[in-house]
Write a protein that holds these residues in place. Structure first.
Motif, short mmCIF file in Angstrom:
data_model
loop_
_atom_site.label_atom_id
_atom_site.label_comp_id
_atom_site.label_asym_id
_atom_site.label_seq_id
_atom_site.Cartn_x
_atom_site.Cartn_y
_atom_site.Cartn_z
N VAL B 153 0.84 -1.21 0.00
CA VAL B 153 0.00 0.00 0.00
C VAL B 153 0.88 1.25 0.00
O VAL B 153 0.66 2.20 -0.77
CB VAL B 153 -0.95 0.00 1.23
N PHE B 154 1.91 1.25 0.84
CA PHE B 154 2.76 2.43 0.93
C PHE B 154 3.69 2.59 -0.28
O PHE B 154 4.19 3.69 -0.52
CB PHE B 154 3.55 2.44 2.25
N SER B 155 3.92 1.53 -1.02
CA SER B 155 4.68 1.67 -2.28
C SER B 155 3.90 2.59 -3.22
O SER B 155 4.46 3.49 -3.85
CB SER B 155 4.86 0.32 -2.98
N VAL B 156 2.58 2.34 -3.28
CA VAL B 156 1.72 3.17 -4.15
C VAL B 156 1.63 4.59 -3.58
O VAL B 156 1.79 5.58 -4.31
CB VAL B 156 0.32 2.53 -4.29
N LEU B 157 1.38 4.68 -2.26
CA LEU B 157 1.23 6.00 -1.65
C LEU B 157 2.50 6.85 -1.80
O LEU B 157 2.41 8.05 -2.10
CB LEU B 157 0.88 5.86 -0.15
N SER B 158 3.66 6.23 -1.62
CA SER B 158 4.91 7.02 -1.72
C SER B 158 5.11 7.48 -3.16
O SER B 158 5.56 8.61 -3.41
CB SER B 158 6.11 6.23 -1.21
N GLY B 159 4.74 6.64 -4.12
CA GLY B 159 4.84 7.04 -5.52
C GLY B 159 3.92 8.21 -5.83
O GLY B 159 4.31 9.19 -6.48
N MET B 160 2.67 8.12 -5.33
CA MET B 160 1.71 9.20 -5.58
C MET B 160 2.17 10.50 -4.92
O MET B 160 2.06 11.59 -5.51
CB MET B 160 0.33 8.79 -5.05
N ALA B 161 2.72 10.38 -3.71
CA ALA B 161 3.17 11.58 -2.99
C ALA B 161 4.36 12.23 -3.72
O ALA B 161 4.41 13.45 -3.85
CB ALA B 161 3.55 11.21 -1.56
N ILE B 162 5.29 11.41 -4.20
CA ILE B 162 6.45 11.95 -4.92
C ILE B 162 5.99 12.70 -6.17
O ILE B 162 6.47 13.79 -6.47
CB ILE B 162 7.42 10.80 -5.32
N GLU B 163 5.03 12.11 -6.87
CA GLU B 163 4.57 12.77 -8.10
C GLU B 163 3.79 14.04 -7.78
O GLU B 163 3.85 15.02 -8.53
CB GLU B 163 3.72 11.80 -8.93
N TRP B 164 3.09 14.04 -6.67
CA TRP B 164 2.36 15.24 -6.25
C TRP B 164 3.38 16.35 -5.94
O TRP B 164 3.16 17.52 -6.26
CB TRP B 164 1.52 14.90 -5.02
N LEU B 165 4.50 15.97 -5.34
CA LEU B 165 5.52 16.97 -4.97
C LEU B 165 6.40 17.40 -6.14
O LEU B 165 6.76 18.56 -6.26
CB LEU B 165 6.43 16.40 -3.86
N LEU B 166 6.74 16.46 -7.01
CA LEU B 166 7.73 16.75 -8.06
C LEU B 166 7.16 16.78 -9.48
O LEU B 166 7.85 17.21 -10.39
CB LEU B 166 8.86 15.69 -8.03
#
Lengths: 153, 177
Positions: B153-166
């Protein structure tokens, strides 16, 4: 869909160009690998071998933050994190702290940060590691809460 | 073809030189510790040699078979759910030290791979199927199932968060931000 199609069919030139590019990339990577292994060897040699169990026992949140901190600066094979976690659990350290260590060990890489920044960009590397640290703390609470919820603990 | 930024080209060698300088200083002040560290280094490098050989082969295969249009389709902006599955499975199955994977992901990102999927790949490396028996031995099967569920679950969440930031486009490596 074929991976190679049209003008990208395998040709002698394409094979030679791919080999050259692979060797070039590897040569660029080599000093980073050598430097990181040298640095890791230094830290492993100079830092104390055992993490004192006395660091823990200060409440769930502090234990989790301490665990995530230790996991973040630790290095080595993930196997070592499970062994250390198992031993710490046996010596009375909370499952929340142990989970934070295990998760941060494999997701946060303070020592690897320079290499990650060089190859993927510094903003990417910093954001990813900060988020992974926070995620390790969250996962430690979620895992233990879920186990308690289903009475598996 | 654009000239490669100097910091990217020489950054690794500068870093390596700095580490060597630390060793020289340590060799002068604490020769015994420097010797132990070098011995540890030799052992690790010997273990890594076969992996490094595999890395060159993987680089060659990536350059040979993974064309930009394939990466854009399967790991690019329009890859959708398939992109997440490919990235997470790739992360789980990736073996060996992390450093070669950074370079490989940097290469794939320059060909169109999304930032989110790079982050998801790196996070999902935390799932190690060969170590499952050890986790079960120490913590039990329920713990392993719950932990692995949250790691995915956090693999997906961390990916989404990175894309939201960068954003989805790669950061220009080697340029001061």
């Amino acid at each position: 869909m074929s991976i190679l199609s049209g003008e990208n069919r395998l040709t002698r030139q394409h094979i030679i160009a791919s080999a050259r590019k692979a060797i070039g990339t590897f040569i660029n990577l080599l000093p980073i690998i050598l430097g990181m292994v040298l640095l890791t060897s230094l830290v492993v040699t100079l830092l104390p071998e055992q993490i004192s169990a006395g660091l823990f026992g200060n409440g769930a949140l502090l234990d989790s933050l301490t665990g995530a901190g230790i996991g973040s600066i630790a290095m080595g094979h993930p196997l070592a994190s499970y062994l250390l976690g198992g031993e710490l659990l046996g010596s009375g350290v909370s499952l929340i702290a142990v989970t934070a260590i295990v998760v941060a060990w494999v997701t946060v890489g303070i020592v690897q940060l320079p290499a990650e920044a060089l190859m993927l960009g510094s903003r990417f590397a910093i954001y990813r590691n900060v988020m992974s640290f926070l995620a390790a703390v969250m996962i430690s609470f979620l895992t233990v809460s879920t186990l308690q919820l289903f009475e598996w603990l | 073809m654009a000239k490669e930024p100097d910091r990217k080209k020489y950054g690794g060698w500068i870093f390596f030189s700095l580490v060597l300088m630390v060793y020289v200083l340590l060799g002068i002040t604490h020769p015994e510790e420097a010797g132990i560290a070098l011995e540890f280094f030799s052992r690790v490098m010997l273990q890594m040699l076969p992996v490094l050989g595999l890395v060159i082969i993987l680089f060659f295969l990536v350059n040979l078979f993974l064309q930009p249009q394939w990466i854009r389709k399967n790991l690019g902006r329009a890859s959708g759910a398939r992109g997440w599955v490919v990235a997470i499975l790739g992360g789980i199955l990736s073996m060996g030290p992390i450093y070669p994977w950074y370079a490989m992901l940097g290469e794939m990102r320059s060909k169109g791979m999304r930032n989110a999927l790079v982050a998801a790949f790196l996070y999902s490396r935390s799932l190690k199927p060969p170590l499952i028996p050890l986790i079960i031995y120490y913590f039990g099967i329920h713990y392993m199932l719950v932990l692995y569920f949250y790691l995915i679950v956090f693999s997906v969440l961390s990916g989404m968060a990175i894309e939201w930031l960068l954003g989805s486009k790669p950061e220009v490596v080697g340029k001061k931000s």
